[in-house]
Design a protein around this motif. Structure first.
Motif, PDB file in Angstrom:
ATOM      1  N   GLU A 130       0.801  -1.126   0.100  1.00 50.82           N
ATOM      2  CA  GLU A 130       0.065  -0.235  -0.059  1.00 50.82           C
ATOM      3  C   GLU A 130       0.857   1.368   0.034  1.00 50.82           C
ATOM      4  OE1 GLU A 130      -3.550   0.513   0.649  1.00 50.82           O
ATOM      5  OE2 GLU A 130      -4.021  -1.302   0.461  1.00 50.82           O
ATOM      6  N   HIS A 138      -5.471  15.631   9.490  1.00 50.15           N
ATOM      7  CA  HIS A 138      -6.302  14.151   9.226  1.00 50.15           C
ATOM      8  C   HIS A 138      -5.422  13.033   9.474  1.00 50.15           C
ATOM      9  CE1 HIS A 138     -10.047  16.461   8.586  1.00 50.15           C
ATOM     10  NE2 HIS A 138      -9.434  16.860   7.405  1.00 50.15           N
ATOM     11  N   LEU A 139      -6.049  11.837  10.016  1.00 44.33           N
ATOM     12  CA  LEU A 139      -5.211  10.638  10.306  1.00 44.33           C
ATOM     13  C   LEU A 139      -5.743   9.636   9.767  1.00 44.33           C
ATOM     14  CD1 LEU A 139      -2.817   9.685  12.034  1.00 44.33           C
ATOM     15  CD2 LEU A 139      -4.497   9.702  13.885  1.00 44.33           C
ATOM     16  N   GLU A 167      -5.367   5.371  10.128  1.00 47.40           N
ATOM     17  CA  GLU A 167      -4.716   4.705  11.347  1.00 47.40           C
ATOM     18  C   GLU A 167      -4.750   3.040  10.342  1.00 47.40           C
ATOM     19  OE1 GLU A 167      -6.806   4.712  14.890  1.00 47.40           O
ATOM     20  OE2 GLU A 167      -6.681   6.665  14.950  1.00 47.40           O
ATOM     21  N   LEU A 219      -4.223   2.186   7.767  1.00 47.29           N
ATOM     22  CA  LEU A 219      -4.793   2.063   6.426  1.00 47.29           C
ATOM     23  C   LEU A 219      -3.510   2.815   5.402  1.00 47.29           C
ATOM     24  CD1 LEU A 219      -7.956   3.971   6.792  1.00 47.29           C
ATOM     25  CD2 LEU A 219      -7.915   1.823   6.169  1.00 47.29           C
ATOM     26  N   MET A 234     -18.117   8.102  12.331  1.00 50.34           N
ATOM     27  CA  MET A 234     -18.658   7.970  10.998  1.00 50.34           C
ATOM     28  C   MET A 234     -18.265   6.578  10.523  1.00 50.34           C
ATOM     29  SD  MET A 234     -17.198  11.348   9.345  1.00 50.34           S
ATOM     30  CE  MET A 234     -15.688  11.263  10.008  1.00 50.34           C
ATOM     31  N   ARG A 278     -16.002   3.352   1.501  1.00 47.51           N
ATOM     32  CA  ARG A 278     -15.206   3.998   0.439  1.00 47.51           C
ATOM     33  C   ARG A 278     -14.480   3.513  -0.296  1.00 47.51           C
ATOM     34  NH1 ARG A 278     -16.545   9.448   0.793  1.00 47.51           N
ATOM     35  NH2 ARG A 278     -18.873   9.352   0.700  1.00 47.51           N
ATOM     36  N   LEU A 279     -13.497   2.647   0.617  1.00 46.32           N
ATOM     37  CA  LEU A 279     -12.342   1.801   0.067  1.00 46.32           C
ATOM     38  C   LEU A 279     -12.694   0.833  -0.792  1.00 46.32           C
ATOM     39  CD1 LEU A 279      -9.364   2.109   2.574  1.00 46.32           C
ATOM     40  CD2 LEU A 279      -9.747   3.313   0.480  1.00 46.32           C
ATOM     41  N   VAL A 336      -7.762  -4.309   0.029  1.00 46.16           N
ATOM     42  CA  VAL A 336      -8.209  -3.073   0.580  1.00 46.16           C
ATOM     43  C   VAL A 336      -9.427  -3.121   1.575  1.00 46.16           C
ATOM     44  CG1 VAL A 336      -7.633  -1.463  -1.125  1.00 46.16           C
ATOM     45  CG2 VAL A 336      -9.647  -2.591  -1.425  1.00 46.16           C
ATOM     46  N   PRO A 337      -9.328  -2.356   2.606  1.00 49.68           N
ATOM     47  CA  PRO A 337     -10.388  -2.634   3.726  1.00 49.68           C
ATOM     48  C   PRO A 337     -11.614  -2.537   3.200  1.00 49.68           C
ATOM     49  CG  PRO A 337      -8.550  -1.107   4.466  1.00 49.68           C
ATOM     50  CD  PRO A 337      -8.372  -1.473   3.091  1.00 49.68           C
ATOM     51  N   MET A 359     -14.653   1.316   7.039  1.00 57.67           N
ATOM     52  CA  MET A 359     -13.672   2.335   7.914  1.00 57.67           C
ATOM     53  C   MET A 359     -14.799   2.835   8.992  1.00 57.67           C
ATOM     54  SD  MET A 359     -11.154   4.493   5.481  1.00 57.67           S
ATOM     55  CE  MET A 359     -12.551   5.170   4.563  1.00 57.67           C
ATOM     56  N   CYS A 374     -14.738  12.239  14.085  1.00 59.51           N
ATOM     57  CA  CYS A 374     -14.558  13.442  13.559  1.00 59.51           C
ATOM     58  C   CYS A 374     -14.506  14.585  14.638  1.00 59.51           C
ATOM     59  CB  CYS A 374     -15.613  14.090  12.520  1.00 59.51           C
ATOM     60  SG  CYS A 374     -15.624  15.437  11.847  1.00 59.51           S
ATOM     61  N   GLN A 426     -10.335  14.729  11.136  1.00 61.42           N
ATOM     62  CA  GLN A 426     -10.927  13.215  11.083  1.00 61.42           C
ATOM     63  C   GLN A 426      -9.836  12.364  11.250  1.00 61.42           C
ATOM     64  OE1 GLN A 426     -11.593  11.822   6.911  1.00 61.42           O
ATOM     65  NE2 GLN A 426     -13.897  11.746   7.575  1.00 61.42           N
ATOM     66  N   ALA A 427     -10.112  11.399  11.827  1.00 66.58           N
ATOM     67  CA  ALA A 427      -9.051  10.164  12.173  1.00 66.58           C
ATOM     68  C   ALA A 427     -10.045   8.992  11.644  1.00 66.58           C
ATOM     69  CB  ALA A 427      -8.798  10.161  13.658  1.00 66.58           C
ATOM     70  N   ARG A 428      -9.257   8.138  10.885  1.00 65.34           N
ATOM     71  CA  ARG A 428      -9.871   6.826  10.565  1.00 65.34           C
ATOM     72  C   ARG A 428      -9.118   5.705  10.454  1.00 65.34           C
ATOM     73  NH1 ARG A 428     -11.846   8.266   4.291  1.00 65.34           N
ATOM     74  NH2 ARG A 428      -9.457   9.078   3.723  1.00 65.34           N
ATOM     75  N   ARG A 429      -9.870   4.674  10.574  1.00 61.09           N
ATOM     76  CA  ARG A 429      -9.161   3.426  10.945  1.00 61.09           C
ATOM     77  C   ARG A 429     -10.022   2.182  10.324  1.00 61.09           C
ATOM     78  NH1 ARG A 429     -11.753   5.409  15.181  1.00 61.09           N
ATOM     79  NH2 ARG A 429     -10.109   6.928  15.372  1.00 61.09           N
ATOM     80  N   PRO A 430      -9.364   1.055  10.139  1.00 55.89           N
ATOM     81  CA  PRO A 430     -10.463   0.037   9.640  1.00 55.89           C
ATOM     82  C   PRO A 430     -11.414  -0.218  10.397  1.00 55.89           C
ATOM     83  CG  PRO A 430      -8.145  -0.678   9.160  1.00 55.89           C
ATOM     84  CD  PRO A 430      -8.038   0.866  10.179  1.00 55.89           C
ATOM     85  N   HIS A 478     -10.744  -5.287  10.451  1.00 53.28           N
ATOM     86  CA  HIS A 478      -9.514  -5.255  11.235  1.00 53.28           C
ATOM     87  C   HIS A 478      -9.270  -6.845  11.673  1.00 53.28           C
ATOM     88  CE1 HIS A 478      -6.262  -4.512  14.141  1.00 53.28           C
ATOM     89  NE2 HIS A 478      -5.958  -3.452  13.150  1.00 53.28           N
TER      90      HIS A 478
END
Lengths: 571, 571
Positions: free
Chosen positions: A335, A508-509, A511, A513, B174, B178-179, B190-191, B194, B198, B555-559, B564
């Motif tokens: 990735e 923006h973060l 994690e 990904l 949220m 999208r992925l 790809v995950p 997510m 926010c 924003q922070a995002r993670r699987p 995961h």
């Protein structure tokens, strides 16, 4: 998704609902059912339509257009030669000012409806615009079509929806009884009720300064937000990427004209080579809104000099990856390799600074030293780009000397982990395609890595520990900007600390990904891109004032009719 | 209205509902049922409480406070002598920065709840604050209590509600997919889903630069908007009117401390005489939000020099009255006389430029020439202010040499229609109370009337016609600012033309109403005050970005967890 015919009003209603609820809504990316047949035809004929424009005068019917100017050349080596009408800046500003009163009077809902019509017409021409993007920005065709046409349209639609919601949040008609009670002297008749109207008043002329790499994706949010809030728009494209925005302006003018509006609500400001019109437009007293994506330096110039305007400058900063630990080492490398390569590192989520503790990282394949990690990353890049046609499809072509200079300069700044090498495009031998450059640095080389490097340049930076990485991230992001950060860690404590640091830095973060989520970021708000609290980053697409800074509410009030009758009877 | 106990949460819910629906909600002005008994007691004891503060050190428990500074003197002649703690600017900024992370972590709802608690506590002390306003600004006591306590509290509550609504509009949690679909190369996992969070990220330290005439009414909207959006606040009062804001800060710190928060979320920056701390605070890199009401010149200085901050500068401009025709001549004269007199012409709706066609105006008492109108207006002022106690209650006392200079200077600029004369206050012989000055000018005296004159100064300006008046209004308001306009006309065509001109100028309009609606403007949004699109007026209380410019969304995002798990299983 919608079935049935092309119902633009319903599209607008759905978009507003999604905007208010925060739901994801990407109808253009998912495909408008009613337009499939048309688009299928369009995909076939688009290439021919695109070629028919080459070497021709591009017709817009704009005021004061005398000479044709052409400044584009294809990074894939074909001759473009499109000539755009050039008007004096004063003529375009004057035409925009004259168009303002009528556009303001149309009201937010009518403007939003017309904006959606423009988007649907752009959607029909997605493949033409993709060709234009491909041959000006150098993006691979698939990228250009998906990100530059479909995602850009969804971002535009989201801006329309948010602008309509924001500008109709306060009721247009009001009734109040505030005057009935009076704390001061009571000796006089005071009206008991008042009628009021509240009008959305646009700031003034809006200027879009187009960027060379993602002109539609970066440009549509501001363009449609300004239009719906009532600001006439002057689009000043980057001289290297005029055609995608020229087509956009052409479609918008056509929709406006057919709807009985002054087409000069939207004009194109093409410029002669080296003419540098942006500062002239930006300091015109009538220009009150400016959208710009690009260098921190010009963004700051705009803030300093275009004080009459709301400036939305999205600076391109250096994005950071923090490496701590992973339970999917191979996948993470793949990735990361893709993130470094996509669009020659020009996407706004492309990582630049990869912070790795010199002691190494824990992985599902055992501890990896920074040296091992560097070698593995380099191999992952090589594997990804081994086949030239596929490599060209990921990298796209380089159209800017700035990127060539950046690559040459960065290679001298440290130990080269992966050298940038040319890739031969099977169809376009003249195209300049390069693999990413990866350079190993030490933490104290901050003067090298604490700024944005153009193109596919990244640094593997040795730090003392993950907490040292965090310090560097926080400091560089706050001082020098940056839009995205990625952290790879299996430790919840580390993830928590990085989350706080990202909030401190206003970045923006992601994690665990990949950083390359750019391709799927079709929405401005739903999928914030480029939000910034960092210095130099005075605006953001994730910033609610991205919409609200484009208009004011002005109130008029008068005695309510029944009260007026009474006072008339008294007289 | 509410009955039962002091339910602050319910107050917050109602305020948010009103903010979202655009309804009027003024609980503090109408009287909180639960607090009536307490306030009745407070009204009696407030005078004693106020007097007990005089000549004393004002205790705030702020960091680094060493010396006590006192800069106030009562326009009514009593000795104040309150000494406020003075800290070095760097110490206050440092304390605010340290308080930021905890305040950000409290989240919008908790911050809004505490803000409402502060307002309720201020409401309990309304009479004390009214005494403080009366003896610093010179406002009559009834005006100070109603506008400076109750209306200011309602404006603060409205700011709390709008800030909470704006900062919770985007969901905090949220989920996206999208992925899952990827336009580019598809070779990698790809995950599919997510999770995202926010977060409302405040801009930084917020600075309130207090004004000398309406410190609470002008200050509370920005103060509470900044607090609820998470910005720690430094309140720099005007040296002539410290006590009303010092009491406000004291109450806020007390509420914060009791709730377990760092009280340095709100601090007071008192200054030594002539020290001019505002520019030092305003250019501190940590100060990212600035609220200021006052001179166009300092507002522009802030925009030029405090580039690191969102600057909300509300300039005091010249308000215009357009005279065309009326069916209530006597009433109109009475209302106009009141507008010119209230608070010595210092209210933000006080008219300055009265544009009258030299051919006269049509009225229910026949045509009135400009000469006749001037005489009648002068008589209406004399009648309104004939009785000294009542005159003092309308005018208040003058505490600023700037107003005395303004009166002296303006009298020499044209023919005096009504001379400013002293009024003896029955209880305070030392108070400097003056009736309004009205001067007759010609349309070409633009260099005189096209700027704001301090205090009760107004001009009757002879124009060629109503359409000439319109031209002058449009031009002066666009160039030099101005917040309100009033038109008196019985002709719908004239009213329509003035409405358009007011939109062009970005000025709020009252039609056939007196200009003196100030006393009943308790709400920021419901009753827009000081909205501006004019040059020099870069902000407005009626401007939605008044709230949204104080924070960003990060924003922070993670699987998503299930994804995961799958990837962990793969490893």
């Amino acid at each position: 998704m919608r079935t049935g015919s092309f119902e633009e009003r319903s599209l607008l209603e759905q978009a507003v609902q999604a905007a208010v609820s925060g739901a994801s809504f990407t109808p253009f990316t998912e495909g408008l059912a009613g337009s499939v047949d048309r688009r299928r035809g369009a995909a076939h004929s688009a290439g021919a339509v695109f070629r028919s424009m080459l070497g021709q005068d591009f017709c817009l019917g704009q005021p004061g257009a005398r000479q044709g100017v052409g400044t584009e050349s294809s990074p894939y080596g074909i001759s473009l030669g499109v000539r755009y009408p050039r008007s004096e800046p004063g003529e375009l500003v004057g035409a925009a000012v004259r168009a303002m009163a009528g556009w303001r009077a149309a009201g937010p809902r009518r403007r939003a409806e017309l904006a959606v019509e423009v988007l649907c017409r752009l959607h029909d021409r997605s493949h033409e615009i993709a060709h234009a993007l491909h041959h000006t920005t150098g993006q691979a065709y698939a990228t250009a079509h998906r990100a530059g046409s479909l995602h850009a349209q969804d971002r535009g639609l989201e801006a329309v929806a948010h602008a309509l919601a924001a500008s109709t949040r306060t009721p247009a008609d009001m009734y109040g009884e505030r005057l009935a009670e009076r704390g001061g002297p009571r000796q006089m008749d005071v009206p008991l009720g008042m009628d009021g109207t509240c009008t959305v008043v646009p700031r003034g002329v809006s200027l879009l300064i187009g960027c060379p790499d993602f002109p539609t994706w970066n440009g549509y949010p501001g363009l449609f937000a300004s239009l719906v809030t009532g600001n006439p728009l002057i689009v000043k494209p980057h001289p290297r990427a005029v055609l995608p925005l020229a087509l956009t302006v052409q479609v918008a003018r056509d929709v406006l004209r057919k709807a009985g509006h002054d087409p000069n609500v939207v004009t194109l400001a093409a410029e002669k080579p080296g003419e540098q019109l942006a500062p002239r437009f930006a300091t015109d007293p009538e220009v009150r809104v400016i959208d710009f994506t690009g260098s921190v330096r010009f963004g700051e110039w705009l803030h300093r000099n275009a004080r009459q305007a709301s400036v939305y400058a999205t600076p391109i900063g250096a994005n950071t990856v923090l490496m701590d630990s992973t339970d999917g080492y191979r996948r993470m490398l793949r990735e990361l390799a893709l993130s470094l390569s996509l669009c020659s590192g020009q996407s706004c989520t492309a990582p630049q600074n990869i912070l790795v503790p010199s002691g190494g990282i824990r992985t599902d394949e055992g501890r990896k030293t920074i040296g091992r990690f560097s070698v593995d990353l380099s191999r992952a890049v090589k594997r990804l780009l081994a086949e030239p046609r596929r490599a060209a499809g990921i990298l796209g072509a380089i159209g800017s000397d700035r990127i060539r200079t950046s690559l040459a300069h960065a290679a001298g700044c440290g130990v080269v982990v992966h050298a940038s090498s040319p890739v031969a495009h099977p169809d376009h031998p003249a195209a300049d395609i390069r693999t990413p450059l990866i350079v190993r640095l030490e933490a104290h080389d901050e003067q090298v890595y604490a700024r944005e490097w153009a193109g596919p340049v990244s640094f593997v930076i040795a730090t003392e520990s993950t907490s040292h990485s965090l310090d560097i991230f926080r400091r560089t992001a706050r001082r020098h900007g940056g839009q995205f950060a990625t952290v790879h860690s299996t430790d919840p404590l580390v993830l928590g600390a990085v989350e706080i640091a990202a909030l401190d830095a206003g970045v923006h973060l992601s994690e665990n990904l990949a950083g390359s989520v750019f391709m799927d970021q079709s929405a401005v708000y739903g999928d914030f891109c480029a939000a910034e609290v960092s210095p130099g980053a005075h605006t953001a697409l994730a910033d609610p004032s991205f919409i609200t800074g484009r208009f004011r509410l002005v109130q008029a009030r008068r005695p309510a009719v029944r009260v007026h009758d009474i006072s008339a009877a008294e007289a």
